[in-house]
Design a protein around this motif. Structure first.
Motif, mmCIF file in Angstrom:
data_model
loop_
_atom_site.group_PDB
_atom_site.id
_atom_site.type_symbol
_atom_site.label_atom_id
_atom_site.label_comp_id
_atom_site.label_asym_id
_atom_site.label_seq_id
_atom_site.Cartn_x
_atom_site.Cartn_y
_atom_site.Cartn_z
ATOM 1 N N TRP A 132 -8.060 -1.581 1.565
ATOM 2 C CA TRP A 132 -7.516 -0.225 1.575
ATOM 3 C C TRP A 132 -6.349 -0.191 2.550
ATOM 4 C CZ3 TRP A 132 -9.035 2.482 -2.370
ATOM 5 C CH2 TRP A 132 -10.304 2.254 -2.924
ATOM 6 N N SER A 174 -1.854 2.901 -3.320
ATOM 7 C CA SER A 174 -2.789 2.499 -2.255
ATOM 8 C C SER A 174 -3.663 3.640 -1.773
ATOM 9 C CB SER A 174 -2.021 1.903 -1.068
ATOM 10 O OG SER A 174 -1.191 2.866 -0.452
ATOM 11 N N ARG A 175 -3.336 4.878 -2.145
ATOM 12 C CA ARG A 175 -4.197 6.006 -1.789
ATOM 13 C C ARG A 175 -5.557 5.889 -2.473
ATOM 14 N NH1 ARG A 175 -4.729 9.210 2.350
ATOM 15 N NH2 ARG A 175 -6.331 7.582 2.304
ATOM 16 N N ASN A 176 -5.566 5.419 -3.718
ATOM 17 C CA ASN A 176 -6.802 5.392 -4.506
ATOM 18 C C ASN A 176 -7.237 4.009 -4.972
ATOM 19 O OD1 ASN A 176 -7.128 8.281 -4.490
ATOM 20 N ND2 ASN A 176 -5.485 8.396 -6.014
ATOM 21 N N TRP A 177 -6.406 2.995 -4.702
ATOM 22 C CA TRP A 177 -6.714 1.639 -5.174
ATOM 23 C C TRP A 177 -6.550 0.643 -4.039
ATOM 24 C CZ3 TRP A 177 -7.939 0.901 -10.424
ATOM 25 C CH2 TRP A 177 -7.710 1.999 -11.252
ATOM 26 N N GLN A 178 -7.368 -0.412 -4.067
ATOM 27 C CA GLN A 178 -7.206 -1.489 -3.096
ATOM 28 C C GLN A 178 -6.121 -2.459 -3.558
ATOM 29 O OE1 GLN A 178 -10.733 -2.877 -0.790
ATOM 30 N NE2 GLN A 178 -11.864 -2.287 -2.637
ATOM 31 N N SER A 235 -11.792 -1.811 -8.358
ATOM 32 C CA SER A 235 -11.114 -0.915 -7.418
ATOM 33 C C SER A 235 -9.771 -1.487 -6.961
ATOM 34 C CB SER A 235 -11.996 -0.646 -6.196
ATOM 35 O OG SER A 235 -12.150 -1.823 -5.404
ATOM 36 N N TYR A 236 -9.485 -2.740 -7.311
ATOM 37 C CA TYR A 236 -8.215 -3.359 -6.921
ATOM 38 C C TYR A 236 -7.163 -3.078 -8.002
ATOM 39 C CZ TYR A 236 -10.258 -5.779 -2.961
ATOM 40 O OH TYR A 236 -10.852 -6.054 -1.755
#
Length: 302
Positions: free
Chosen positions: A152, A197-201, A114-115
């Motif tokens: 997030w 940054s909306r969808n990824w850390q 997720s990063y």
């Protein structure tokens, strides 16, 4: 298997800085690199130097653009040809320290999928190469300023500037989801941070792995001066960010950013841009007494 890392070495009239920058790629301890040398229509001796290095290292790939098309489009020309699982957007007036790639890949391998991006501290140098300061430096209490953020960070990205772009390593899947950089913009970093940054850390790596040169010809040094090409892009990014906001705190964070941008535009006499920012601030519900005063001033100056 050791991940492939792509370095997009992006040059525009960096002739006097090119050799140390390219030598810093050669000095990397990481074993699997894909290197693109991209010249964005330079008018100095940059192409000659790039050709020299490309001839000496035939595994390096080249993209020589006949005219200047801007950072975003020039980067994409290499990105869409590249294969690396991770990418570094490397301005060739900066320096990569030898462990840069190895340390960042090691950090990415500690994180889950997720990063999408990690960044770190940067040593800021003068045009002549003398150390000036750290980008993240201890404040009076010992805490780093600007304060890094991890996880997030969409709301943080909207509110404040805390990432030094030269320190970034990006996951390929993140850039592919975004279809690369937005080529309609004059610069890339703020838009990438907002959309990614909306969808990824994001993750902060508390290491100094990059040296950045501060010189008066850099785009950041021209900020909000008359004729600054970045202001219109900043406004467009703020509108894009507004469309991505989902909560009241996120809209409030964006209003803080727009308020700061508005004051800079008004201070430097960028009146059309200031009017656009003021209209967005009102849409976000963030126009206070001072901003209403600026709004009245803008009406008078029409």
């Amino acid at each position: 298997m050791t991940p492939l890392v792509t370095i997009v070495a992006l040059c525009y009239n960096h002739g006097r800085f090119l050799r140390p920058a390219l030598d810093s790629i050669l000095a990397q301890t990481y074993p699997r690199l894909e290197v693109f040398l991209v010249d964005d229509g330079s008018t100095d001796n940059s192409v000659a130097v790039l050709r020299e290095y490309a001839a000496a290292h035939p595994e390096w790939k080249t993209v020589f653009l006949p005219e200047n098309i801007g950072n975003c489009a020039a980067f994409n020309r290499a990105f869409f040809q590249s294969q690396g699982e991770f990418l570094i957007d490397f301005a060739t007036d900066d320096i990569l320290l030898p462990e840069r790639v190895a340390r960042q890949v090691a950090r990415f391998q500690e994180l889950d999928a997720s990063y999408g991006m990690l960044y770190g501290n940067v040593a800021l140098h003068t045009e002549g190469g003398e150390f000036q300061r750290l980008f993240h430096a201890p404040g009076p209490t010992g805490a780093l300023q600007p304060a890094p953020a991890s996880g997030w960070v969409f709301e943080d990205v909207l509110r404040r500037f805390f990432i030094s772009a030269p320190s970034m390593m990006m996951r390929r899947a993140t850039l592919e989801q975004l279809n690369g950089y937005d080529e309609t913009l004059a610069y890339e970093d703020f838009d990438f941070w907002v959309r990614a940054s909306r969808n990824w850390q994001f993750s902060y790596q508390d290491e100094i792995l990059t040296e950045k040169r501060l010189h008066p010809r850099s785009m950041s040094a021209q900020g909000y001066r008359p004729g600054d090409p970045l202001v219109a892009s900043t406004i467009r990014i703020c509108h894009k960010a507004a469309a991505l906001c989902r909560t009241a705190p996120e809209r409030q964070a964006l209003a803080e950013r727009v308020r700061w941008e508005l004051r800079q535009a008004a201070r430097w006499g960028n009146l059309p841009e200031a009017r656009d920012l003021y209209a967005l601030l009102r849409e976000l519900g963030g126009a206070g007494l001072i901003e209403h005063g600026i709004g009245a001033y803008l009406k008078v100056m029409r």
